[in-house]
Design an enzyme around this catalytic site. Sequence first.
Site, PDB file in Angstrom:
ATOM      1  N   ASP A 335     -81.450  65.293  58.733  1.00 57.16           N
ATOM      2  CA  ASP A 335     -80.765  64.304  57.884  1.00 57.16           C
ATOM      3  C   ASP A 335     -81.278  62.899  58.178  1.00 57.16           C
ATOM      4  O   ASP A 335     -81.860  62.636  59.224  1.00 57.16           O
ATOM      5  CB  ASP A 335     -79.261  64.364  58.115  1.00 57.16           C
ATOM      6  CG  ASP A 335     -78.878  63.991  59.542  1.00 57.16           C
ATOM      7  OD1 ASP A 335     -79.625  64.361  60.473  1.00 57.16           O
ATOM      8  OD2 ASP A 335     -77.831  63.348  59.730  1.00 57.16           O
ATOM      9  N   GLU A 336     -81.056  62.004  57.236  1.00 58.77           N
ATOM     10  CA  GLU A 336     -81.315  60.576  57.394  1.00 58.77           C
ATOM     11  C   GLU A 336     -82.692  60.277  57.972  1.00 58.77           C
ATOM     12  O   GLU A 336     -82.860  59.389  58.810  1.00 58.77           O
ATOM     13  CB  GLU A 336     -80.214  59.939  58.260  1.00 58.77           C
ATOM     14  CG  GLU A 336     -78.849  60.034  57.591  1.00 58.77           C
ATOM     15  CD  GLU A 336     -77.705  59.545  58.467  1.00 58.77           C
ATOM     16  OE1 GLU A 336     -76.756  58.958  57.920  1.00 58.77           O
ATOM     17  OE2 GLU A 336     -77.746  59.777  59.692  1.00 58.77           O
TER      18      GLU A 336
END
Length: 530
Positions: A335-336
């Site tokens: 993620d991210e």
Amino acid sequence: MRPHHRTPRLLGTLLLMAAAGLSLAVGSAPAATGPVAEPLGRVIPAPASVEPAGSPYRITRGTHIRVDDSPAARQVGEYLAGVLRPSTGYPLPVTTHGSGGIRLRLDGGRFGDEGYRLDSGPSGVTITARKPAGLFHGVQTLRQLLPASVEKKTAQPGPWTVAGGTIKDSPRYAYRGAMLDVSRHFFTVAQVKRYIDELALYKINTLHLHLSDDQGWRIAVDSWPRLATYGGSTEVGGGEGGHYTKAQYQEIVRYAASRYLEVVPEIDMPGHTNAALASYPELNCDGVAPPLYTGTDVGFSSLCVPKQVTYDFLDDVIRELAAITPGRYIHIGGDEAHSTSHDDYVKFMDRVQPIVAKYGKTVIAWHQITGAHPVKGALAQYWGLDDTSAAEKAQVAKAAQNGTGLILSPADRFYLDMKYTEDTPLGQDWAGLVEVQRSYDWDPGAYLPGVPASAIAGVEAPLWTETIVRNADIDYMAFPRLPGVAELGWSPASTHDWNAYRVRLAAQGPRWEAMGIGYYRSPQVPWPTR
């Protein structure tokens, strides 16, 4: 298991009676002073089928816990005895002989891997299951059928009665998880064990440990020792951090297994990697190690996708972690990764997923992996919001339609670090304010448009720890929301009703107080007067 056709109506009747303050005891013995048995319909998660009938059973000094002659059944029996002995003051010997009392019985019936049947009457309580996990879950139900004071660690007056009737139960979803972030703030083995015990009470069966992030690397890796000794030497705000030795990690895994939880370790990548990048300069594209990081920003770090050393490093880490993880999964984050281009992200995931498979594990990743090429059998963990873009939801749905299983962890429903209200002293609010009703009042099976119901592997409640430092912080943010997460993962959709649930939830308050769990007294819940 398909719920009994009378279950929703019966549960609703029981719970409305409770809300009105009426007695729910069925065929009970003459009234006694002191605590009374909890009604069968007061359990969380709500069982698949509840049939009150007949007189209750009373645990006395002469009660035995009778188990099948197997190590697993005896272990569950000893666990139950360990719960009951301090508060009752009774010896409660665990034996394979005799009749009556509390019986834990393994049987090849149609209970599934985690289901059970509980029968209670004047002569005793019998919990029957096909597998030991089912016996253990049945024991959690039995705990909730006893007065809340059974959870205390000193002798209490009793009486210790269990309402009469039958519960037949099995879970809706096989994956029912909670995540603890030990990277932003480090938590000791003892602290993690405490959380495991709290999860077990509500039939959670998976502990996801977030072991690496920008602020700290928390697991020893022999082939890359500075990851733990240097990368694990700090935390958010600049504390001393910490890490688990392999032996300590294995102790957590063993303890979780004794409570029938599987540990899923996560090494976040290619982003959220500053602790690793600071530990080894060669993992950076420019060969220069950044300083350790103690802030809370995200998205600024990335492993160097073109470098071969990146994959040599990850092969070593995954190999060593897989060797001490008996569970099925390794979580690779994903993620991210804002500092990784989309093309590099796809190339990275294409190279890393086969490494996980090479060491006999199945990939779990945050739902951004659906923008790459999830391997067959991989699970994507959705952490988006109700108002996440239609395009992103469609990407997840397409992956689900193509066979990728989903774990649902919507941040504005299930993130336990979100504030309850603007005045909550802990937590964050980037996903919104998440009061108890909002956390509970939705259906995982119908949440994401276009996702086949068969693609939902289960649910998980993450607890990120930017603001969480102590056991008391964990308790305050997890309770009272965690039991609702457990119920959405375990109970038939037909039992989900906020107005009924809030009454059952209120009845848990005295139990938490007896256990020393400090919880948020939400005004949405009719808590008993202290």
